[in-house]
Design a protein around this motif. Structure first.
Motif, PDB file in Angstrom:
ATOM      1  N   ASN A  12       0.843  -1.196   0.000  1.00 35.12           N
ATOM      2  CA  ASN A  12       0.000   0.000   0.000  1.00 35.12           C
ATOM      3  C   ASN A  12       0.881   1.249   0.000  1.00 35.12           C
ATOM      4  OD1 ASN A  12      -1.790   2.076   0.408  1.00 35.12           O
ATOM      5  ND2 ASN A  12      -2.728   1.217   2.233  1.00 35.12           N
ATOM      6  N   PRO A  13       0.918   2.009  -1.122  1.00 33.63           N
ATOM      7  CA  PRO A  13       1.797   3.177  -1.211  1.00 33.63           C
ATOM      8  C   PRO A  13       1.151   4.470  -0.710  1.00 33.63           C
ATOM      9  CG  PRO A  13       0.769   2.808  -3.318  1.00 33.63           C
ATOM     10  CD  PRO A  13       0.266   1.712  -2.397  1.00 33.63           C
ATOM     11  N   ASN A  14      -0.101   4.405  -0.288  1.00 34.09           N
ATOM     12  CA  ASN A  14      -0.858   5.614   0.036  1.00 34.09           C
ATOM     13  C   ASN A  14      -0.686   6.048   1.482  1.00 34.09           C
ATOM     14  OD1 ASN A  14      -2.058   5.581  -2.569  1.00 34.09           O
ATOM     15  ND2 ASN A  14      -3.464   4.013  -1.854  1.00 34.09           N
ATOM     16  N   PHE A  15      -0.906   7.350   1.713  1.00 35.57           N
ATOM     17  CA  PHE A  15      -1.024   7.842   3.070  1.00 35.57           C
ATOM     18  C   PHE A  15      -2.415   7.493   3.572  1.00 35.57           C
ATOM     19  CE2 PHE A  15       2.571  10.653   1.992  1.00 35.57           C
ATOM     20  CZ  PHE A  15       3.355  10.409   3.108  1.00 35.57           C
ATOM     21  N   SER A  16      -2.594   7.556   4.859  1.00 36.19           N
ATOM     22  CA  SER A  16      -3.870   7.210   5.467  1.00 36.19           C
ATOM     23  C   SER A  16      -4.893   8.321   5.272  1.00 36.19           C
ATOM     24  CB  SER A  16      -3.669   6.973   6.960  1.00 36.19           C
ATOM     25  OG  SER A  16      -4.876   6.643   7.581  1.00 36.19           O
ATOM     26  N   ASP A  17      -6.156   7.920   5.224  1.00 38.37           N
ATOM     27  CA  ASP A  17      -7.214   8.918   5.310  1.00 38.37           C
ATOM     28  C   ASP A  17      -7.597   9.022   6.792  1.00 38.37           C
ATOM     29  OD1 ASP A  17      -8.811   6.702   5.903  1.00 38.37           O
ATOM     30  OD2 ASP A  17      -9.743   6.649   3.927  1.00 38.37           O
ATOM     31  N   TYR A  18      -8.529   9.882   7.106  1.00 39.97           N
ATOM     32  CA  TYR A  18      -8.900  10.102   8.508  1.00 39.97           C
ATOM     33  C   TYR A  18      -9.684   8.934   9.096  1.00 39.97           C
ATOM     34  CZ  TYR A  18      -7.374  14.943   8.265  1.00 39.97           C
ATOM     35  OH  TYR A  18      -6.617  16.072   8.149  1.00 39.97           O
ATOM     36  N   GLN A  19     -10.348   8.164   8.264  1.00 39.39           N
ATOM     37  CA  GLN A  19     -11.212   7.101   8.777  1.00 39.39           C
ATOM     38  C   GLN A  19     -10.464   5.798   9.057  1.00 39.39           C
ATOM     39  OE1 GLN A  19     -15.301   7.031   6.940  1.00 39.39           O
ATOM     40  NE2 GLN A  19     -14.220   8.306   5.450  1.00 39.39           N
ATOM     41  N   THR A  20      -9.273   5.637   8.512  1.00 35.57           N
ATOM     42  CA  THR A  20      -8.511   4.409   8.712  1.00 35.57           C
ATOM     43  C   THR A  20      -7.900   4.400  10.110  1.00 35.57           C
ATOM     44  OG1 THR A  20      -7.969   4.305   6.365  1.00 35.57           O
ATOM     45  CG2 THR A  20      -6.586   3.007   7.858  1.00 35.57           C
ATOM     46  N   PRO A  21      -8.155   3.368  10.901  1.00 38.72           N
ATOM     47  CA  PRO A  21      -7.537   3.287  12.224  1.00 38.72           C
ATOM     48  C   PRO A  21      -6.009   3.329  12.114  1.00 38.72           C
ATOM     49  CG  PRO A  21      -9.277   1.652  12.011  1.00 38.72           C
ATOM     50  CD  PRO A  21      -9.053   2.238  10.642  1.00 38.72           C
ATOM     51  N   THR A  22      -5.376   3.987  13.057  1.00 39.24           N
ATOM     52  CA  THR A  22      -3.928   4.208  13.009  1.00 39.24           C
ATOM     53  C   THR A  22      -3.157   2.906  12.940  1.00 39.24           C
ATOM     54  OG1 THR A  22      -4.211   6.265  14.221  1.00 39.24           O
ATOM     55  CG2 THR A  22      -1.995   5.329  14.178  1.00 39.24           C
ATOM     56  N   PHE A  23      -3.510   1.907  13.775  1.00 34.54           N
ATOM     57  CA  PHE A  23      -2.761   0.648  13.726  1.00 34.54           C
ATOM     58  C   PHE A  23      -2.866   0.005  12.347  1.00 34.54           C
ATOM     59  CE2 PHE A  23      -2.560  -3.938  13.710  1.00 34.54           C
ATOM     60  CZ  PHE A  23      -1.254  -4.118  14.141  1.00 34.54           C
ATOM     61  N   ARG A  24      -4.056  -0.013  11.787  1.00 39.52           N
ATOM     62  CA  ARG A  24      -4.249  -0.645  10.480  1.00 39.52           C
ATOM     63  C   ARG A  24      -3.354   0.022   9.434  1.00 39.52           C
ATOM     64  NH1 ARG A  24     -10.133  -0.757   8.411  1.00 39.52           N
ATOM     65  NH2 ARG A  24     -10.394  -1.525  10.522  1.00 39.52           N
ATOM     66  N   PHE A  25      -3.304   1.358   9.455  1.00 35.19           N
ATOM     67  CA  PHE A  25      -2.435   2.059   8.508  1.00 35.19           C
ATOM     68  C   PHE A  25      -0.974   1.696   8.725  1.00 35.19           C
ATOM     69  CE2 PHE A  25       0.406   5.680   7.787  1.00 35.19           C
ATOM     70  CZ  PHE A  25       0.378   5.687   6.402  1.00 35.19           C
ATOM     71  N   PHE A  26      -0.498   1.781   9.979  1.00 35.31           N
ATOM     72  CA  PHE A  26       0.902   1.470  10.268  1.00 35.31           C
ATOM     73  C   PHE A  26       1.239   0.031   9.879  1.00 35.31           C
ATOM     74  CE2 PHE A  26       3.342   4.549  12.947  1.00 35.31           C
ATOM     75  CZ  PHE A  26       2.507   5.628  12.736  1.00 35.31           C
ATOM     76  N   ASN A  27       0.309  -0.888  10.068  1.00 33.98           N
ATOM     77  CA  ASN A  27       0.540  -2.296   9.763  1.00 33.98           C
ATOM     78  C   ASN A  27       0.564  -2.564   8.253  1.00 33.98           C
ATOM     79  OD1 ASN A  27       0.989  -4.972  10.771  1.00 33.98           O
ATOM     80  ND2 ASN A  27      -1.117  -5.477  10.242  1.00 33.98           N
ATOM     81  N   GLU A  28      -0.178  -1.769   7.480  1.00 33.40           N
ATOM     82  CA  GLU A  28      -0.340  -2.058   6.052  1.00 33.40           C
ATOM     83  C   GLU A  28       0.482  -1.185   5.111  1.00 33.40           C
ATOM     84  OE1 GLU A  28      -4.542  -1.766   5.442  1.00 33.40           O
ATOM     85  OE2 GLU A  28      -4.953  -3.602   6.566  1.00 33.40           O
ATOM     86  N   THR A  29       0.936  -0.007   5.553  1.00 36.50           N
ATOM     87  CA  THR A  29       1.602   0.899   4.633  1.00 36.50           C
ATOM     88  C   THR A  29       2.973   0.387   4.201  1.00 36.50           C
ATOM     89  OG1 THR A  29       2.307   3.169   4.218  1.00 36.50           O
ATOM     90  CG2 THR A  29       2.621   2.343   6.458  1.00 36.50           C
ATOM     91  N   ALA A  30       3.275   0.612   2.936  1.00 32.89           N
ATOM     92  CA  ALA A  30       4.574   0.231   2.385  1.00 32.89           C
ATOM     93  C   ALA A  30       5.551   1.401   2.415  1.00 32.89           C
ATOM     94  CB  ALA A  30       4.407  -0.277   0.951  1.00 32.89           C
ATOM     95  N   LYS A  31       5.124   2.554   2.884  1.00 31.71           N
ATOM     96  CA  LYS A  31       5.998   3.720   2.922  1.00 31.71           C
ATOM     97  C   LYS A  31       7.190   3.440   3.831  1.00 31.71           C
ATOM     98  CE  LYS A  31       2.964   7.323   1.469  1.00 31.71           C
ATOM     99  NZ  LYS A  31       3.742   7.502   0.257  1.00 31.71           N
ATOM    100  N   GLU A  32       8.376   3.746   3.326  1.00 32.19           N
ATOM    101  CA  GLU A  32       9.613   3.390   4.012  1.00 32.19           C
ATOM    102  C   GLU A  32       9.741   4.003   5.406  1.00 32.19           C
ATOM    103  OE1 GLU A  32      14.341   3.896   3.177  1.00 32.19           O
ATOM    104  OE2 GLU A  32      13.030   3.568   1.455  1.00 32.19           O
ATOM    105  N   GLU A  33       9.300   5.261   5.556  1.00 36.02           N
ATOM    106  CA  GLU A  33       9.432   5.912   6.864  1.00 36.02           C
ATOM    107  C   GLU A  33       8.621   5.194   7.945  1.00 36.02           C
ATOM    108  OE1 GLU A  33       8.290   7.281   3.978  1.00 36.02           O
ATOM    109  OE2 GLU A  33       6.838   8.859   4.378  1.00 36.02           O
ATOM    110  N   PHE A  34       7.537   4.532   7.564  1.00 35.93           N
ATOM    111  CA  PHE A  34       6.740   3.804   8.545  1.00 35.93           C
ATOM    112  C   PHE A  34       7.337   2.439   8.842  1.00 35.93           C
ATOM    113  CE2 PHE A  34       3.915   7.037   6.905  1.00 35.93           C
ATOM    114  CZ  PHE A  34       3.438   7.573   8.086  1.00 35.93           C
ATOM    115  N   SER A  35       8.125   1.917   7.922  1.00 35.17           N
ATOM    116  CA  SER A  35       8.858   0.681   8.183  1.00 35.17           C
ATOM    117  C   SER A  35       9.856   0.905   9.317  1.00 35.17           C
ATOM    118  CB  SER A  35       9.578   0.225   6.911  1.00 35.17           C
ATOM    119  OG  SER A  35      10.350  -0.915   7.166  1.00 35.17           O
ATOM    120  N   ALA A  36      10.518   2.051   9.296  1.00 38.68           N
ATOM    121  CA  ALA A  36      11.467   2.383  10.370  1.00 38.68           C
ATOM    122  C   ALA A  36      10.748   2.514  11.707  1.00 38.68           C
ATOM    123  CB  ALA A  36      12.209   3.675  10.026  1.00 38.68           C
ATOM    124  N   ILE A  37       9.559   3.092  11.710  1.00 32.05           N
ATOM    125  CA  ILE A  37       8.781   3.221  12.947  1.00 32.05           C
ATOM    126  C   ILE A  37       8.386   1.842  13.459  1.00 32.05           C
ATOM    127  CG2 ILE A  37       6.586   4.026  13.904  1.00 32.05           C
ATOM    128  CD1 ILE A  37       6.842   6.444  11.955  1.00 32.05           C
TER     129      ILE A  37
END
Length: 157
Positions: A12-37
């Motif tokens: 998933n290359p996208n940033f989160s929208d407001y309705q997506t729960p934070t954990f779900r976004f952090f768990n699913e995003t492919a963005k590199e900066e979130f991989s480091a987190i």
């Protein structure tokens, strides 16, 4: 030992929208900066004392952002006291853990306080409105505050 985040190839290359729960976004995003987190949080979790791991993971992985933030605060506080040289242990007392150094011991309870007038439905409606405002692609900054809440859902048209 359980992990905080699932192990799979993230696409998933996208940033989160407001309705997506934070954990779900952090768990699913492919963005590199979130991989480091994710990697940092997993490292912190390796040394986190576990008395009721299932309960903690349930809060951390919750779709309720307040539950995630509470668990994250507990993990962060544990990491902070460990980095300061305290020995930390999970207790059966009504606190999250103890931290001790030399002849000094403290009981730590990590708690978030929130707006007592807010509730999940208000948050869901505000998130829906913010997502709809994002579709406008406006060059203006908008500040949204809730003065009154009614139970009718905002129109999606």
């Amino acid at each position: 030992m359980e992990r905080l985040f699932d192990k799979f190839e993230r696409r998933n290359p996208n940033f989160s929208d407001y309705q997506t729960p934070t954990f779900r976004f952090f768990n699913e995003t492919a963005k590199e900066e979130f991989s480091a987190i994710r990697d940092t949080l997993e490292t912190w979790y390796l040394n986190f004392p576990r008395l009721n791991e299932a309960e903690f993971l349930g809060r951390f992985r919750s779709d309720n952002n307040q539950h995630l933030l509470g668990a994250l605060l507990e993990l962060y506080t544990h990491r902070l006291f460990s980095a300061l040289g305290f020995k930390t242990e999970k207790t059966t007392a009504s606190c999250d853990f103890t931290a001790s150094m030399d002849n000094y011991e403290v009981l730590l309870e990590c708690t978030l306080s929130g707006n007592p007038l807010s509730n999940d439905m208000v948050e869901q409606h505000v998130n829906l409105i913010c997502d709809r405002l994002n579709y406008l692609k406006s060059k203006f900054f908008l500040n949204l505050s809730v003065e009154k809440f009614i139970t009718a859902s905002p129109a999606l048209g």
